[in-house]
Scaffold this motif. Sequence first.
Motif, short mmCIF file in Angstrom:
data_model
loop_
_atom_site.label_atom_id
_atom_site.label_comp_id
_atom_site.label_asym_id
_atom_site.label_seq_id
_atom_site.Cartn_x
_atom_site.Cartn_y
_atom_site.Cartn_z
N LEU A 151 -16.57 4.29 11.41
CA LEU A 151 -16.03 3.29 10.48
C LEU A 151 -16.21 1.92 11.10
O LEU A 151 -15.64 1.62 12.14
N ASP A 152 -17.04 1.09 10.47
CA ASP A 152 -17.30 -0.25 10.99
C ASP A 152 -16.36 -1.29 10.42
O ASP A 152 -15.92 -2.17 11.16
N ALA A 153 -16.07 -1.21 9.14
CA ALA A 153 -15.23 -2.24 8.53
C ALA A 153 -14.83 -1.81 7.13
O ALA A 153 -15.34 -0.83 6.59
N VAL A 154 -13.92 -2.59 6.58
CA VAL A 154 -13.51 -2.45 5.18
C VAL A 154 -14.02 -3.68 4.44
O VAL A 154 -13.94 -4.80 4.95
N VAL A 155 -14.55 -3.46 3.25
CA VAL A 155 -15.01 -4.56 2.41
C VAL A 155 -14.16 -4.54 1.14
O VAL A 155 -14.14 -3.54 0.42
N LEU A 156 -13.44 -5.64 0.92
CA LEU A 156 -12.58 -5.76 -0.26
C LEU A 156 -13.24 -6.69 -1.26
O LEU A 156 -13.55 -7.84 -0.94
N VAL A 157 -13.44 -6.16 -2.46
CA VAL A 157 -14.07 -6.92 -3.54
C VAL A 157 -12.98 -7.39 -4.49
O VAL A 157 -12.14 -6.58 -4.93
N ALA A 158 -12.99 -8.68 -4.79
CA ALA A 158 -11.97 -9.24 -5.68
C ALA A 158 -11.95 -8.50 -7.01
O ALA A 158 -13.00 -8.23 -7.60
N ASP A 159 -10.76 -8.17 -7.47
CA ASP A 159 -10.62 -7.48 -8.75
C ASP A 159 -10.47 -8.46 -9.91
O ASP A 159 -10.51 -8.05 -11.06
N ALA A 160 -10.30 -9.73 -9.59
CA ALA A 160 -10.15 -10.77 -10.62
C ALA A 160 -10.41 -12.12 -9.95
O ALA A 160 -10.30 -12.24 -8.72
N PRO A 161 -10.72 -13.14 -10.74
CA PRO A 161 -10.88 -14.47 -10.13
C PRO A 161 -9.53 -15.00 -9.66
O PRO A 161 -8.48 -14.57 -10.13
N GLY A 162 -9.58 -15.91 -8.71
CA GLY A 162 -8.35 -16.56 -8.25
C GLY A 162 -7.75 -15.91 -7.03
O GLY A 162 -8.31 -14.96 -6.45
N ARG A 163 -6.60 -16.43 -6.64
CA ARG A 163 -5.90 -15.96 -5.44
C ARG A 163 -5.19 -14.64 -5.69
O ARG A 163 -4.77 -14.34 -6.80
N LEU A 164 -5.03 -13.91 -4.60
CA LEU A 164 -4.28 -12.66 -4.68
C LEU A 164 -2.79 -12.95 -4.78
O LEU A 164 -2.29 -13.87 -4.10
N PRO A 165 -2.06 -12.18 -5.55
CA PRO A 165 -0.59 -12.29 -5.53
C PRO A 165 -0.08 -11.98 -4.13
O PRO A 165 -0.68 -11.18 -3.39
N ARG A 166 1.03 -12.58 -3.77
CA ARG A 166 1.58 -12.45 -2.41
C ARG A 166 1.71 -11.00 -1.93
O ARG A 166 1.30 -10.68 -0.82
N PRO A 167 2.23 -10.08 -2.73
CA PRO A 167 2.36 -8.70 -2.23
C PRO A 167 1.01 -8.07 -1.87
O PRO A 167 0.91 -7.33 -0.90
#
Length: 163
Positions: A101-117
């Motif tokens: 396992l080299d890394a995790v890649v997170l792809v935005a599920d929507a435009p804009g900032r992530l909610p705090r949680p």
Amino acid sequence: MRQGPEIWLRGPVTAPEPVPPEPAHAHAAARRFSWVGTHGGAGVTTLAAVYGGHDSGRSWPGPGDPTSVLLVARTHAAGLDTVAGAVEIFRRGRAPQGLDLDAVVLVADAPGRLPRPLAQRVRSLESVIDVYRVPWVPSWRLGELGHPPRETGDLARLTGAAR
């Protein structure tokens, strides 16, 4: 009639100057990766097309596929749950033998900032593994893949797509 080289006309031949060796990385092949989605719709096919590497879909890489794994998930709650579970599989040694396992890649599920949680959950993941974030790219929805977004320079360098 000539017989042999006429070295007496040219003078002595000197040894060629030593050529410094090239760095070991000069001819090293780019590292190959297998993109593994931790849930449906994570974006594995798009990432493999943009950054290169093997598209494993939601399966572990098979024989002959690159053994370096990049886990992929969306940044919504369900995606973060599944990727955390997959990281735990590697941590406990339950992933197929030979995979790294080299890394995790997170792809935005929507435009804009992530909610705090959700942002807090991402920080939690980042405390145990390298995490690369891919922003929302509207043109990808239309199939216009092109070059990696500039915000993903680190991921592009990791995968060799930054050439």
